[in-house]
Write an enzyme that holds these catalytic residues in place. Sequence first.
Site, PDB file in Angstrom:
ATOM      1  CG  ASN A  76       8.351   1.579  22.389  1.00  0.00           C
ATOM      2  OD1 ASN A  76       8.600   2.224  21.183  1.00  0.00           O
ATOM      3  ND2 ASN A  76       7.380   1.968  23.254  1.00  0.00           N
ATOM      4  CE  LYS A 106       8.754   4.730  25.391  1.00  0.00           C
ATOM      5  NZ  LYS A 106       8.479   4.863  26.651  1.00  0.00           N
ATOM      6  CG  HIS A 156       3.139   3.037  24.360  1.00  0.00           C
ATOM      7  ND1 HIS A 156       3.493   4.166  25.019  1.00  0.00           N
ATOM      8  CD2 HIS A 156       4.323   2.241  25.047  1.00  0.00           C
ATOM      9  CE1 HIS A 156       4.564   4.369  25.973  1.00  0.00           C
ATOM     10  NE2 HIS A 156       4.890   3.028  25.635  1.00  0.00           N
ATOM     11  CD  GLU A 166       5.517   6.965  25.862  1.00  0.00           C
ATOM     12  OE1 GLU A 166       5.896   6.772  24.780  1.00  0.00           O
ATOM     13  OE2 GLU A 166       6.130   6.837  26.802  1.00  0.00           O
ATOM     14  CD  GLU A 218       4.802  -0.481  28.163  1.00  0.00           C
ATOM     15  OE1 GLU A 218       6.093  -0.888  28.055  1.00  0.00           O
ATOM     16  OE2 GLU A 218       4.429   0.285  27.572  1.00  0.00           O
ATOM     17  N   GLY A 224       9.405   5.353  32.103  1.00  0.00           N
ATOM     18  CA  GLY A 224      10.447   6.406  32.013  1.00  0.00           C
ATOM     19  C   GLY A 224      10.783   7.029  33.129  1.00  0.00           C
ATOM     20  CB  SER A 263      11.526   1.741  34.807  1.00  0.00           C
ATOM     21  OG  SER A 263      10.935   3.082  34.574  1.00  0.00           O
TER      22      SER A 263
HETATM   23  P1  PGA Z   1      10.819   2.717  29.397  1.00  0.00           P
HETATM   24  O1  PGA Z   1       9.457   2.781  28.525  1.00  0.00           O
HETATM   25  O2  PGA Z   1      11.349   1.376  29.552  1.00  0.00           O
HETATM   26  O3  PGA Z   1      11.704   3.801  28.861  1.00  0.00           O
HETATM   27  O4  PGA Z   1      10.208   2.946  30.839  1.00  0.00           O
HETATM   28  C1  PGA Z   1       8.724   1.277  28.344  1.00  0.00           C
HETATM   29  C2  PGA Z   1       7.615   1.618  27.417  1.00  0.00           C
HETATM   30  O5  PGA Z   1       7.045   2.851  27.282  1.00  0.00           O
HETATM   31  O6  PGA Z   1       7.383   0.716  26.643  1.00  0.00           O
END
Ligand code: PGA
Length: 256
Positions: free
Chosen positions: A11, A13, A96, A98, A166, A172, A210
Amino acid sequence: MARPKPLVAGNWKMNGLIADLAQIEALKSGLPQPLVVDVMLCLPATLLTAGGGAASGSAVAIGAQDCHGAASGAFTGDISAPMLKDAGASAVILGHSERRSLHGETNRLVRAKGTAALNAGLSIIVCVGETAGERAAGLAASVCLRQLRESLPDASSPANTIIAYEPVWAIGTGVVPTSEQISEIHALLRGLLQERFGAEAACRILYGGSVTPANAESIFENKEVDGALVGGASLKAVSFLAIVAAANRAAQPHTI
Ligand code: PGA
């Protein structure tokens, strides 16, 4: 129950310019052989077509990160599922954390987007996950189950729907849940999916948050995990390839 083929999805983003398509070229040429897992990159909409071109002739599928719930119309700045499909995406991430937290997306909206995506012939990667506060309050399981129950569109099936667990506190942050914590939530989600699709239906449940080359092996050793949704570590081919390779090793039939 047959285990589904694992999927490692990146992803990107809101990252990536045309120059970063070099990462897709590097990914293509570094894929492990034989490849026994599916590999996807969910790109920003601006890179879907060029990214599809860069990935063509390889096993790397191209996905998107969000869509509108309508097929077309007066929605300035939004992008519809048929547009994503037309631009070369085969799947779209929905719900997601976010988008849920920064754009106020509800389960109801995620479900509407899912319906639009499935109508357009896209697969959907539906994300669920609890916040740190919800976990501390003992609500992790109920939050995730509710998100899943309310976010899945009627037309969902194991063939067109992928779930990503997630935990918000793991995205992150460099913090990863224990194997037991992942197993517990995945097993509950799988139970709900089996109630809905039947006991033999093998729906993929990815872990995300992560994931790095350093922890990928232990995550993929977990038999409840059918792949990963990878954010930061998917931006560079070298780290994403290491994660794909770990998934591929874990998925090889074991030889004595
Ligand atoms: P990350 O993000 O691997 O940077 O923690 C995962 C995600 O948000 O899908």
